[in-house]
Write a protein that holds these residues in place. Structure first.
Motif, short mmCIF file in Angstrom:
data_model
loop_
_atom_site.label_atom_id
_atom_site.label_comp_id
_atom_site.label_asym_id
_atom_site.label_seq_id
_atom_site.Cartn_x
_atom_site.Cartn_y
_atom_site.Cartn_z
N PRO A 160 -61.47 -18.76 61.91
CA PRO A 160 -62.94 -19.59 61.63
C PRO A 160 -63.35 -19.95 62.62
O PRO A 160 -62.98 -20.27 63.85
CB PRO A 160 -62.26 -20.67 60.69
CG PRO A 160 -60.98 -20.40 59.98
CD PRO A 160 -60.41 -19.46 61.27
N ASP A 162 -66.58 -22.41 64.32
CA ASP A 162 -67.42 -23.85 64.10
C ASP A 162 -68.79 -23.63 64.78
O ASP A 162 -68.95 -22.56 65.91
CB ASP A 162 -66.52 -24.99 64.61
CG ASP A 162 -65.54 -25.47 63.66
OD1 ASP A 162 -65.52 -24.97 62.41
OD2 ASP A 162 -64.80 -26.27 64.18
N ALA A 176 -70.57 -30.90 57.45
CA ALA A 176 -70.51 -29.27 57.68
C ALA A 176 -71.86 -28.75 57.32
O ALA A 176 -72.73 -29.25 57.07
CB ALA A 176 -69.73 -28.80 56.22
N ARG A 178 -74.12 -25.12 56.56
CA ARG A 178 -74.44 -23.64 56.31
C ARG A 178 -75.14 -22.93 57.30
O ARG A 178 -76.08 -23.53 57.74
CB ARG A 178 -75.07 -23.67 55.03
CG ARG A 178 -74.52 -24.33 53.78
CD ARG A 178 -75.15 -23.99 52.47
NE ARG A 178 -76.35 -24.54 52.43
CZ ARG A 178 -76.94 -25.52 52.27
NH1 ARG A 178 -76.11 -26.58 51.80
NH2 ARG A 178 -78.09 -26.01 52.12
N ALA A 238 -62.59 -22.75 65.69
CA ALA A 238 -62.45 -24.26 65.38
C ALA A 238 -61.35 -24.82 66.14
O ALA A 238 -61.62 -25.98 66.38
CB ALA A 238 -62.01 -24.20 63.75
N PRO A 252 -67.93 -27.94 61.26
CA PRO A 252 -67.34 -26.75 60.32
C PRO A 252 -68.78 -26.01 59.99
O PRO A 252 -69.42 -26.53 59.21
CB PRO A 252 -66.62 -27.06 59.38
CG PRO A 252 -66.07 -28.46 59.79
CD PRO A 252 -67.38 -28.95 60.70
N LEU A 253 -68.76 -24.64 59.79
CA LEU A 253 -69.54 -23.77 59.17
C LEU A 253 -69.00 -23.39 57.63
O LEU A 253 -67.88 -22.87 57.56
CB LEU A 253 -70.04 -22.43 59.73
CG LEU A 253 -70.78 -22.79 61.18
CD1 LEU A 253 -70.77 -21.54 61.98
CD2 LEU A 253 -72.15 -23.36 60.96
N VAL A 254 -69.79 -23.53 56.88
CA VAL A 254 -69.49 -23.21 55.59
C VAL A 254 -70.48 -22.38 54.66
O VAL A 254 -71.69 -22.44 54.92
CB VAL A 254 -69.13 -24.25 54.53
CG1 VAL A 254 -67.85 -25.09 55.17
CG2 VAL A 254 -70.27 -25.32 54.49
N GLU A 255 -69.94 -21.70 53.41
CA GLU A 255 -70.92 -20.95 52.73
C GLU A 255 -71.82 -19.99 53.14
O GLU A 255 -73.24 -20.12 53.43
CB GLU A 255 -71.82 -21.83 51.65
CG GLU A 255 -71.06 -22.84 50.92
CD GLU A 255 -71.56 -23.88 50.17
OE1 GLU A 255 -73.03 -23.78 50.05
OE2 GLU A 255 -71.24 -24.77 49.54
N THR A 257 -68.24 -19.17 55.93
CA THR A 257 -67.60 -19.26 57.18
C THR A 257 -67.41 -18.08 57.96
O THR A 257 -66.75 -17.00 57.59
CB THR A 257 -65.98 -19.94 56.95
OG1 THR A 257 -66.17 -21.18 56.12
CG2 THR A 257 -65.33 -20.10 58.13
N ARG A 298 -66.56 -16.26 50.17
CA ARG A 298 -66.32 -17.32 51.15
C ARG A 298 -66.61 -17.21 52.78
O ARG A 298 -67.25 -18.21 53.33
CB ARG A 298 -64.95 -17.85 51.11
CG ARG A 298 -64.73 -19.38 51.77
CD ARG A 298 -63.20 -19.72 51.59
NE ARG A 298 -62.59 -18.83 52.48
CZ ARG A 298 -61.25 -18.55 52.18
NH1 ARG A 298 -60.44 -19.08 51.34
NH2 ARG A 298 -60.46 -17.54 53.01
N ASP A 299 -66.46 -16.03 52.88
CA ASP A 299 -66.32 -15.81 54.61
C ASP A 299 -67.25 -14.60 54.98
O ASP A 299 -67.56 -13.87 54.15
CB ASP A 299 -64.77 -15.38 54.83
CG ASP A 299 -63.71 -16.48 54.46
OD1 ASP A 299 -63.99 -17.52 54.78
OD2 ASP A 299 -62.57 -15.81 54.15
#
Length: 325
Positions: A160, A162, A176, A178, A238, A252-255, A257, A298-299
């Motif tokens: 993952p 960041d 977090a 996006r 990360a 963190p990066l999400v939606e 990652t 997710r990724d």
């Protein structure tokens, strides 16, 4: 026709260096002795292998045809000597992608005995050239298309990533982020962006138009440059430890990652006895540490990654080659 391996070795080094002085120095002989060895080889073969002129040393057509089989003959001779003596030289591994600290992963599986010889390549093309020439046995970093013919790989870790931002960036205090939220930010790259495929693909995929490039003088210098402008951000794995000092934040990066795909790379037909051992160690550590978990909902993986063909589950793509033991 019996070939003198000393003459063959002299030709191969001269062909790779395209410089008699450098090749002679590598063999610890004089340029005159090197030239005589190559001349004798050409006499035996009845073909001129190298042109020596005002424009330097160049391979002839016969020399180009002879070079790769000559390398293979020398490698076979080295293996024969090692088999008789019961000794093997260390496995030679180069890493690239230095800002993302590839040694953090490699050290987890290659830190025992016998220890490999570790080196550093500038990027995937330079490491690929070293592999194809036989200068190294394996390499570790991020593989992306196009991959030269004659090389094989195995995906071993999806890590993952960041966002790392100037402390003054409007999103620096977010829990977090996006990727789409970074569209109005400035992507800061540690070098020419066209050579940094992962960052380039990320920016294209998420509509980040503002991009700038600095010099790759190490992580601390890179972060200091990033901290100097509150619009700037970049991407780092990360768990890369950040040095104290630069005013930056990681979020963190999400939606989705983003995942940085680490692979082991080697030459087709490579048969160093420790290569299977290394591949097996990676397979076991990836299973133990769940390094290959991937959920396409997710990724995110760049389309240029061979790893991008994953759709579900942890099964790694592989370019073939030795089977792990």
């Amino acid at each position: 026709m019996d070939l003198d391996l000393a003459q063959v070795r002299a030709f191969v080094l001269a062909a790779e260096e395209l410089h008699f002085g450098h090749a002679a120095e590598e063999l610890s002989i004089s340029q005159q002795a090197l030239s005589k060895r190559i001349a004798r080889l050409e006499s035996v073969l009845g073909r001129r292998l190298l042109d020596r002129g005002g424009q330097g040393v160049r391979l002839t057509e016969a020399g180009r045809r002879f070079l790769e089989p000559a390398r293979q003959a020398l490698a076979a001779a080295d293996r024969a000597v090692a088999a008789v003596l019961g000794t093997h030289r260390p496995l030679r591994i180069d890493v690239w992608g230095h800002l993302y600290a590839p040694m953090r992963t490699l050290a987890l599986v290659a830190g025992g005995e016998p220890r490999p010889e570790l080196g550093h390549g500038r990027d995937l093309p330079s490491v690929s050239t070293a592999l194809l020439r036989g200068d190294i046995d394996a390499a570790f970093g991020r593989v992306h298309a196009p991959l030269p013919a004659g090389l094989r790989y195995r995906l071993v870790r999806l890590e993952p990533v960041d966002a790392v931002l100037s402390a003054g960036h409007p999103l620096a205090r977010a829990a977090a982020i996006r990727p789409a939220q970074l569209r109005d930010s400035l992507l800061w790259a540690p070098g020419p962006l066209h050579r940094l495929d992962f960052l380039h693909r990320f920016a294209d995929s998420f509509g980040i138009g503002a991009r700038a490039e600095g010099a790759n003088l190490g992580l601390e210098h890179f972060l200091a440059d990033l901290a100097a402008d509150p619009r700037r951000f970049s991407l780092l794995p990360a768990d890369v430890p950040l040095p104290a000092g630069p005013a930056v934040r990681t979020v963190p990066l999400v939606e989705p990652t983003p995942l940085y795909a680490w692979s082991l790379l080697w030459r087709s037909g490579a048969d160093h006895p420790l290569l299977d051992t290394l591949i097996g160690a990676f397979v076991r550590e990836a299973e133990r540490s769940r390094w290959l978990e991937y959920d396409p909902a997710r990724d995110w993986l760049p389309e240029s990654d061979p790893a991008g063909r994953l759709r579900s589950g942890p099964a790694p793509p592989t370019g073939g080659g030795p089977s792990p033991t």
